[in-house]
Write a protein that holds these residues in place. Structure first.
Motif, short mmCIF file in Angstrom:
data_model
loop_
_atom_site.label_atom_id
_atom_site.label_comp_id
_atom_site.label_asym_id
_atom_site.label_seq_id
_atom_site.Cartn_x
_atom_site.Cartn_y
_atom_site.Cartn_z
N ALA A 53 0.83 -1.20 0.00
CA ALA A 53 0.00 0.00 0.00
C ALA A 53 0.86 1.26 0.00
O ALA A 53 2.03 1.24 0.40
CB ALA A 53 -0.91 -0.01 1.23
N ASN A 54 0.29 2.37 -0.43
CA ASN A 54 0.97 3.66 -0.39
C ASN A 54 1.48 3.94 1.03
O ASN A 54 0.77 3.69 2.01
CB ASN A 54 0.02 4.78 -0.80
N GLY A 81 22.17 -4.31 -3.08
CA GLY A 81 21.82 -3.95 -4.45
C GLY A 81 20.44 -4.39 -4.88
O GLY A 81 20.07 -4.22 -6.04
N ALA A 82 19.63 -4.94 -3.96
CA ALA A 82 18.32 -5.48 -4.33
C ALA A 82 17.18 -4.51 -4.07
O ALA A 82 16.03 -4.85 -4.33
CB ALA A 82 18.06 -6.79 -3.59
N ALA A 83 17.47 -3.33 -3.57
CA ALA A 83 16.39 -2.40 -3.20
C ALA A 83 15.73 -1.79 -4.43
O ALA A 83 16.41 -1.20 -5.28
CB ALA A 83 16.94 -1.30 -2.31
N PRO A 84 14.40 -1.89 -4.55
CA PRO A 84 13.70 -1.23 -5.64
C PRO A 84 13.54 0.26 -5.35
O PRO A 84 13.75 0.72 -4.22
CB PRO A 84 12.34 -1.93 -5.66
N ILE A 85 13.16 1.01 -6.36
CA ILE A 85 12.88 2.44 -6.19
C ILE A 85 11.70 2.59 -5.22
O ILE A 85 10.68 1.91 -5.38
CB ILE A 85 12.55 3.10 -7.54
N PRO A 86 11.79 3.47 -4.22
CA PRO A 86 10.73 3.60 -3.21
C PRO A 86 9.52 4.40 -3.74
O PRO A 86 9.28 5.54 -3.34
CB PRO A 86 11.42 4.31 -2.06
N LEU A 87 8.77 3.78 -4.62
CA LEU A 87 7.60 4.42 -5.21
C LEU A 87 6.50 4.64 -4.18
O LEU A 87 6.43 3.96 -3.16
CB LEU A 87 7.07 3.55 -6.36
#
Length: 312
Positions: A232-233, A243-249
């Motif tokens: 959720a938002n 190195g596995a962190a996605p962009i924090p959308l």
């Protein structure tokens, strides 16, 4: 004594045995006669050179291998009061740059990272607990969520994922588990309330049962954006590899769990093992002399539980 080390990076064949002096415990330390050592992906990362390439382990001529240990206290240093020779213990060596690891006859650890071994399981089983159990606990601590929150666990049938499911359930979270379809019964047995088979369009399928998305995700399978899209938002997301962190959308707080040895937290995990809350799983055992074979088996994947090296 025998110790498995690497002097050059590569495949399992670079693991070699060294004959080294038995280490002496210093003040505040204990020496453990090793009975069993867990075989973990981080061990392969050290051996292959991945951790050095990633800037986690500095270059050095000799690196020890192994983090998890279960065994018997052999000697104690000055100032140690909580342990004595003959005590069965487990512990974690969390310095990947150390010249000696737990694939050895003896290992010296600070007393405050050691805990009494579980009473209800063997030392071989206990050797699977420290690294993976503490990783799961410290990842859950990062979430800082109230009971009743929904937590997605990817790789829920794996070693860390299985602990994460059981520990999240014990904290009162609603657990949404992701694993292969054949592992549904297994992960529900760990405490998952909702099961979503691994596959395409994961977020859509999670949101079909949790409208709006889960409050947080523990991405032990390193699915990245596929798992983040199920959160959720302004939710929370924990990653388990460099190195596995996605962009924090969408305002999601993305954090990395960097494991730290902790004897007090390990003792709490032991209590959960002994009361039946936290099941331990051994995929197979091999003697220390077959460390290279154990790494070959590790690379094959698909294990339910951890491979464990036994030391005679």
């Amino acid at each position: 004594m025998r110790a498995v080390v690497v002097r050059r990076f590569g495949g399992p064949e670079v693991l070699e045995f060294a004959d080294v002096p038995v280490p002496a415990p210093g003040p505040g330390q204990v020496r453990v006669k090793v009975a069993a050592a867990g075989v973990n992906p981080v061990d392969a990362g050290t051996r292959s050179g991945f951790l050095t390439e990633a800037g986690i382990v500095p270059p050095r001529d000799v690196l020890g291998i192994g983090w998890d240990v279960a065994g018997t206290v052999d000697a104690v240093g000055d100032g140690v009061t909580g342990f004595a020779a003959g005590d069965s213990v487990i512990g974690l060596l969390d310095r990947p740059s150390a010249a000696l690891g737990t694939y050895a006859d003896f290992v010296v650890l600070d007393a405050d990272v050691v805990a009494a071994a579980p009473r209800t399981v063997s030392l071989v089983e206990a050797a699977t607990l420290p690294l993976n159990g503490l990783t799961a606990v410290q990842a859950l601590d990062l979430l800082d969520l109230p009971p009743g929150a929904t937590v997605l666990v990817t790789g829920a049938a794996g070693a860390v994922g299985g602990y994460a499911v059981a520990l999240a359930k014990a904290r009162g979270f609603r657990v949404v588990a992701v694993a292969g379809a054949a592992d549904e019964a297994l992960v529900r047995g760990f405490g998952a309330e909702i099961f979503v088979p691994r596959g395409d369009f994961l977020a859509d399928r999670v949101r079909a049962v949790i409208p709006g998305g889960v409050d947080a995700a523990l991405d032990t399978a390193l699915l990245g954006l596929d798992a983040l899209d199920a959160v959720a938002n302004r939710g929370r997301f924990v990653v388990f590899a460099a190195g596995a962190a996605p962009i924090p959308l969408r305002g999601i707080k993305v954090e990395h769990v960097w494991i730290a040895a902790d004897g007090a937290a390990l003792a709490r995990l032991v209590t959960l093992v002994d009361d039946g809350t936290l099941p331990l799983r051994v995929a197979d055992t091999l003697p220390l002399a077959e460390a290279a074979k154990a790494h070959e088996r590790l690379a094959e994947g698909g294990h339910r539980g951890r491979l464990v090296l036994t030391i005679e």
